[in-house]
Scaffold this motif. Structure first.
Motif, PDB file in Angstrom:
ATOM      1  N   GLY A   7       0.815  -1.211   0.000  1.00  0.00           N
ATOM      2  CA  GLY A   7       0.000   0.000   0.000  1.00  0.00           C
ATOM      3  C   GLY A   7       0.848   1.261   0.000  1.00  0.00           C
ATOM      4  O   GLY A   7       2.014   1.240  -0.408  1.00  0.00           O
ATOM      5  N   GLU A   8       0.259   2.331   0.506  1.00  0.00           N
ATOM      6  CA  GLU A   8       0.916   3.637   0.503  1.00  0.00           C
ATOM      7  C   GLU A   8       0.940   4.200   1.924  1.00  0.00           C
ATOM      8  O   GLU A   8      -0.021   4.050   2.665  1.00  0.00           O
ATOM      9  CB  GLU A   8       0.175   4.614  -0.405  1.00  0.00           C
ATOM     10  N   VAL A   9       2.042   4.891   2.268  1.00  0.00           N
ATOM     11  CA  VAL A   9       2.134   5.510   3.590  1.00  0.00           C
ATOM     12  C   VAL A   9       3.070   6.708   3.518  1.00  0.00           C
ATOM     13  O   VAL A   9       4.105   6.664   2.853  1.00  0.00           O
ATOM     14  CB  VAL A   9       2.636   4.496   4.651  1.00  0.00           C
ATOM     15  N   TRP A  10       2.689   7.809   4.192  1.00  0.00           N
ATOM     16  CA  TRP A  10       3.571   8.970   4.290  1.00  0.00           C
ATOM     17  C   TRP A  10       4.673   8.672   5.290  1.00  0.00           C
ATOM     18  O   TRP A  10       4.411   8.184   6.391  1.00  0.00           O
ATOM     19  CB  TRP A  10       2.790  10.198   4.745  1.00  0.00           C
ATOM     20  N   ILE A  11       5.899   8.974   4.918  1.00  0.00           N
ATOM     21  CA  ILE A  11       7.056   8.779   5.796  1.00  0.00           C
ATOM     22  C   ILE A  11       7.365  10.105   6.479  1.00  0.00           C
ATOM     23  O   ILE A  11       7.611  11.111   5.809  1.00  0.00           O
ATOM     24  CB  ILE A  11       8.285   8.308   4.998  1.00  0.00           C
ATOM     25  N   GLU A  12       7.338  10.099   7.797  1.00  0.00           N
ATOM     26  CA  GLU A  12       7.571  11.325   8.551  1.00  0.00           C
ATOM     27  C   GLU A  12       8.863  11.240   9.333  1.00  0.00           C
ATOM     28  O   GLU A  12       9.283  10.173   9.761  1.00  0.00           O
ATOM     29  CB  GLU A  12       6.399  11.590   9.511  1.00  0.00           C
ATOM     30  N   GLY A  13       9.499  12.393   9.516  1.00  0.00           N
ATOM     31  CA  GLY A  13      10.707  12.468  10.320  1.00  0.00           C
ATOM     32  C   GLY A  13      10.375  12.625  11.793  1.00  0.00           C
ATOM     33  O   GLY A  13       9.215  12.628  12.198  1.00  0.00           O
ATOM     34  N   ASP A  14      11.425  12.788  12.601  1.00  0.00           N
ATOM     35  CA  ASP A  14      11.205  12.948  14.040  1.00  0.00           C
ATOM     36  C   ASP A  14      11.867  14.208  14.588  1.00  0.00           C
ATOM     37  O   ASP A  14      11.883  14.434  15.801  1.00  0.00           O
ATOM     38  CB  ASP A  14      11.718  11.727  14.816  1.00  0.00           C
ATOM     39  N   TYR A  15      12.413  15.048  13.704  1.00  0.00           N
ATOM     40  CA  TYR A  15      13.049  16.290  14.157  1.00  0.00           C
ATOM     41  C   TYR A  15      12.011  17.389  14.222  1.00  0.00           C
ATOM     42  O   TYR A  15      11.276  17.628  13.265  1.00  0.00           O
ATOM     43  CB  TYR A  15      14.170  16.708  13.195  1.00  0.00           C
ATOM     44  N   HIS A  16      11.939  18.076  15.365  1.00  0.00           N
ATOM     45  CA  HIS A  16      11.037  19.206  15.520  1.00  0.00           C
ATOM     46  C   HIS A  16      11.868  20.493  15.583  1.00  0.00           C
ATOM     47  O   HIS A  16      12.704  20.651  16.472  1.00  0.00           O
ATOM     48  CB  HIS A  16      10.179  19.060  16.773  1.00  0.00           C
ATOM     49  N   PRO A  17      11.677  21.379  14.617  1.00  0.00           N
ATOM     50  CA  PRO A  17      12.500  22.597  14.546  1.00  0.00           C
ATOM     51  C   PRO A  17      12.442  23.426  15.824  1.00  0.00           C
ATOM     52  O   PRO A  17      11.432  23.444  16.544  1.00  0.00           O
ATOM     53  CB  PRO A  17      11.890  23.365  13.367  1.00  0.00           C
ATOM     54  N   GLN A  18      13.540  24.128  16.085  1.00  0.00           N
ATOM     55  CA  GLN A  18      13.645  25.044  17.195  1.00  0.00           C
ATOM     56  C   GLN A  18      13.593  26.477  16.636  1.00  0.00           C
ATOM     57  O   GLN A  18      13.701  26.687  15.434  1.00  0.00           O
ATOM     58  CB  GLN A  18      14.948  24.817  17.954  1.00  0.00           C
ATOM     59  N   ARG A  19      13.466  27.450  17.511  1.00  0.00           N
ATOM     60  CA  ARG A  19      13.530  28.829  17.038  1.00  0.00           C
ATOM     61  C   ARG A  19      14.898  29.082  16.402  1.00  0.00           C
ATOM     62  O   ARG A  19      15.923  28.680  16.939  1.00  0.00           O
ATOM     63  CB  ARG A  19      13.300  29.808  18.189  1.00  0.00           C
ATOM     64  N   GLY A  20      14.892  29.704  15.267  1.00  0.00           N
ATOM     65  CA  GLY A  20      16.124  29.894  14.521  1.00  0.00           C
ATOM     66  C   GLY A  20      16.271  28.931  13.371  1.00  0.00           C
ATOM     67  O   GLY A  20      17.055  29.159  12.445  1.00  0.00           O
ATOM     68  N   ASP A  21      15.516  27.811  13.420  1.00  0.00           N
ATOM     69  CA  ASP A  21      15.528  26.871  12.295  1.00  0.00           C
ATOM     70  C   ASP A  21      14.692  27.436  11.147  1.00  0.00           C
ATOM     71  O   ASP A  21      14.848  27.026  10.025  1.00  0.00           O
ATOM     72  CB  ASP A  21      14.957  25.519  12.717  1.00  0.00           C
TER      73      ASP A  21
END
Length: 242
Positions: free
Chosen positions: A228-242
């Motif tokens: 089937g199909e699936v969206w692949i997501e990361g695990d990094y959450h940006p910080q201020r300045g990103d």
């Protein structure tokens, strides 16, 4: 009331059932207020909203930030990691930043970031992996890439600036990402850095470039395979300045 323009990407777009919507918020409403309104209007998005990223006018925003009037607000998952855009990034050295549907032309890209003083180029190219062997065997027939193109271009420029700050000896930089549906074995992304010599940091600079792209540049991929199909997501959450 404050009218804003909301864009959904990747898995949030699938859950919302649409790519964009205009919403009204009270004056001085925050990102957190918007999330609550989105859940009310699009209940299917609720399971994803807790880890969703938000940008306001193409800059990462956080729960307490106030949303200005007529803002463009995007909601999307952590990135998995234009229109053609090439520029000097504010200095005398060549910088190529592109989000494209077309195949990557390695020779042309290297030519664009080569100066008379260039004697070394380090290139990283990512590809669609057809078979993954981690524990069991996992098969992928294709990946479908999607990007928030204006913000992606801006964040690519930020990555290029960060590379130059850390490795001043780097001469040329190319950051190019393909989007659309790409079959197994197809190159998907290219990061290239040039310099006068190989021992001036180009290896580390190129490695930094691909790692940083996968943290902050808003590009996502949907994996398509026999299961089937699936969206692949990361695990990094940006910080201020990103």
């Amino acid at each position: 009331m404050n009218k804003i323009h909301v864009l959904f990407f990747a898995s949030l777009k699938d859950r919302a059932g649409q790519a964009k919507v205009d919403l009204e918020l009270p004056d001085c409403a925050t990102v957190s207020d918007l999330k609550e309104l989105v859940i009310q209007r699009f209940p299917a998005v609720a399971p994803l909203i807790g880890h969703a990223l938000v940008s306001v006018n193409q800059n990462y925003a956080f729960d307490g930030d106030i949303i200005p009037e007529d803002a463009e607000v995007a909601l999307f998952p952590p990135v998995s990691g234009g229109s053609e855009n090439a520029g000097s990034d504010g200095d005398a050295f060549p910088t190529v930043l592109r989000v494209v549907y077309d195949p990557l032309d390695l020779d042309d890209l290297i030519r664009q970031i080569t100066l008379p003083t260039t004697g070394a180029a380090c290139v990283f190219t990512g590809m669609v992996r057809g078979i993954t062997r981690r524990g069991g065997v996992h098969e992928t027939s294709s990946l479908e890439y999607e990007a928030y193109v204006p913000m992606a271009e801006a964040k690519m420029a930020q990555v290029a600036r960060e590379i130059r700050e850390r490795w001043p000896s780097v001469e040329g930089i190319a950051i190019v990402q393909r989007i659309g549906r790409l079959e197994a074995g197809t190159p998907t992304v290219l990061i290239a850095c040039t310099a006068s010599h190989r021992d001036t940091g180009v290896f580390d600079a190129a490695r930094y470039g691909i790692d940083r792209l996968k943290e902050i540049v808003p590009i996502w991929k949907k994996e398509i395979g026999p299961g089937g199909e699936v969206w692949i997501e990361g695990d990094y959450h940006p910080q201020r300045g990103d």
